[in-house]
Design an enzyme around this catalytic site. Structure first.
Site, PDB file in Angstrom:
ATOM      1  N   HIS A 265       6.196  11.383  -9.000  1.00  0.00           N
ATOM      2  CA  HIS A 265       6.783  10.059  -8.785  1.00  0.00           C
ATOM      3  C   HIS A 265       7.181   9.456 -10.115  1.00  0.00           C
ATOM      4  CE1 HIS A 265       7.261   5.957  -7.286  1.00  0.00           C
ATOM      5  NE2 HIS A 265       7.321   6.487  -6.090  1.00  0.00           N
ATOM      6  N   ASP A 321       5.668  10.837   0.705  1.00  0.00           N
ATOM      7  CA  ASP A 321       6.388  11.737   1.607  1.00  0.00           C
ATOM      8  C   ASP A 321       5.584  12.984   1.978  1.00  0.00           C
ATOM      9  OD1 ASP A 321       8.714  10.179   1.794  1.00  0.00           O
ATOM     10  OD2 ASP A 321       9.346  10.841  -0.192  1.00  0.00           O
TER      11      ASP A 321
END
Ligand code: CMC
Length: 384
Positions: A265, A321
């Site tokens: 991320h 996700d």
């Protein structure tokens, strides 16, 4: 005289573009709050509509306010018949995010407020889009199979209506509705991610809400953003079984050929707090379904990565996700519909940012360093 040094912020890493009251993403501590409330508390207790109200009004609703918002969203969730007709004309193998992008763009033509930019009109459009996008996400898997879409019910929440409109079963499964509600709460809002930035950039030219949301859907589609949930599930399916994880990791990741989708991320350099909640939910749903195979594939791969020096040095952890793919797969949602489900959750965050941008606008217009040739002389076409 020396030229002033130019600093290029490629990817805009760490650049603060504005202020927001909507969410705080602390990537060092792995902390996320929406308007002061911890994501863990919201995931455990909140209805999606409560979070929508929180983002739009800066406080939690009382019972009456919550019921009023729920009822307004449900009453505005019907998809115009012209848009349904257009959906039925599309090739059945169309990318579902492209379908959603096209449909949301078309919704503007049937929204009486589409070109009205007052705060009141923007709130009405945000309410309609929240209901309509969920209806679209439920309708497409039916339409592409030749089934009729199901109309939303006035007495349902967004999560109930989504499951009902997808399956046609009333009442919808409580287990599925609870899981979808939690998923939606976790994905509603997340600072200056790519699609929210897109929303604000489009809003900053004083363009309309449907244009902004259409652009946001286009940017969410990419595999480095919302598209990662579908890609993560495709990767788990390719691995096939927990016994294959190690060989797959050695062949594809240790060799540097591929990235693990759903890991890493830009902001979180610690565990994404949404991934922790979703991991628990994925495990519980998988065990209850009697098939933990996909949860085990995901969990074994994450454990291998977390023990690997490459991932440790780069602070790469599962993101939202990763385990949401397992949650949605266990609920029998088609894999290519995972990213549209992300969109139907994020719509409240996007519309909240649109309104925040509109309330204190400044045109977003950065600069770029020109590195092409200068001072060329024109050559007539017959001499080139
Ligand atoms: N697997 C293997 N290596 C990775 C991964 C990964 N998933 N993610 C980053 N790296 C490596 C990358 O190769 C680079 O290594 P090096 O320093 O040797 O060049 C280093 O980690 C930093 O990568 P980066 O791309 O510069 O970092 P970033 O902060 O810009 O990347 C990211 C963020 C999301 C683009 C990236 O982690 C990624 O591609 N992840 C996979 C796709 C994904 O899961 N996307 C969803 C993001 S979160 C939810 C959302 O926004 O929708």
């Amino acid at each position: 005289m020396t030229e002033p040094q130019v600093v290029i912020h490629k990817g805009l890493d760490g650049v603060i573009v504005d202020e927001t009251k909507l969410s705080l993403v602390n990537g060092t501590e792995g902390r996320l709050i929406y308007s002061g409330y911890k994501i863990e508390d919201l995931a455990a207790h909140a209805l999606y509509e409560e979070v929508v109200f929180l983002l739009w009004h800066g406080r939690l609703p009382d019972r009456q306010e919550l019921e009023a918002l729920r009822a307004q969203i449900a009453a505005n969730a019907e998809i115009p018949k012209e848009v349904l007709k257009m959906l039925k004309s599309l090739p059945s193998d169309s990318n579902p995010m492209s379908v959603l992008r096209t449909a949301v763009s078309m919704l503007a033509q049937y929204d009486i407020d589409s070109e009205v930019m007052t705060p009141e009109a923007n709130e009405r459009k945000a309410i309609r889009l929240n209901g309509q996008v969920a209806s679209l996400v439920a309708a497409w898997p039916r339409i592409r199979k030749g089934l009729e879409p199901v109309s939303p019910r006035l007495d349902y929440t967004v999560a109930q209506n989504y499951v009902y409109q997808l399956t046609g079963e009333a009442p919808p499964s409580k287990e599925a509705v609870d899981a979808i509600n939690t998923f939606m709460v976790l994905l509603t809002e997340h600072g200056m991610n790519v699609s929210t930035f897109t929303t604000r950039v489009i809003a900053s030219s004083l363009s309309d809400m449907h244009s902004s949301i259409t652009g946001a859907i286009g940017s969410l589609k990419g595999p480095l953003h919302g598209g990662a949930n579908t890609e993560a599930m495709n990767m788990f399916l390719e691995i096939g079984s927990p016994d294959n994880v190690e060989t797959w990791f050695n062949d594809n990741i240790k060799t540097g050929k591929r990235r693990i989708m759903g890991i890493g991320h830009r902001v979180y350099k610690a565990l994404d707090p949404r991934a922790a909640v979703l991991r628990e939910r994925a495990e519980a749903l998988a065990r209850a379904s009697g098939n933990s195979q996909w949860f085990e594939v995901a969990d074994k791969l994450a454990a291998l990565a977390r023990a690997d020096q490459y991932f440790i040095e780069r602070n790469l952890y599962p993101n939202v996700d990763y385990y949401s793919a397992i949650v949605l797969y266990t609920l029998d949602i088609p894999v290519d519909m995972f990213t549209p489900l992300f969109a139907m959750s994020r719509i409240a965050g996007w519309t909240a940012h649109f309104r925040e941008q509109a309330a204190a606008n400044r045109l977003v217009r950065p600069d770029v360093l020109y590195i092409g040739p200068e001072e060329r002389s024109w050559t007539p076409i017959e001499e080139r």
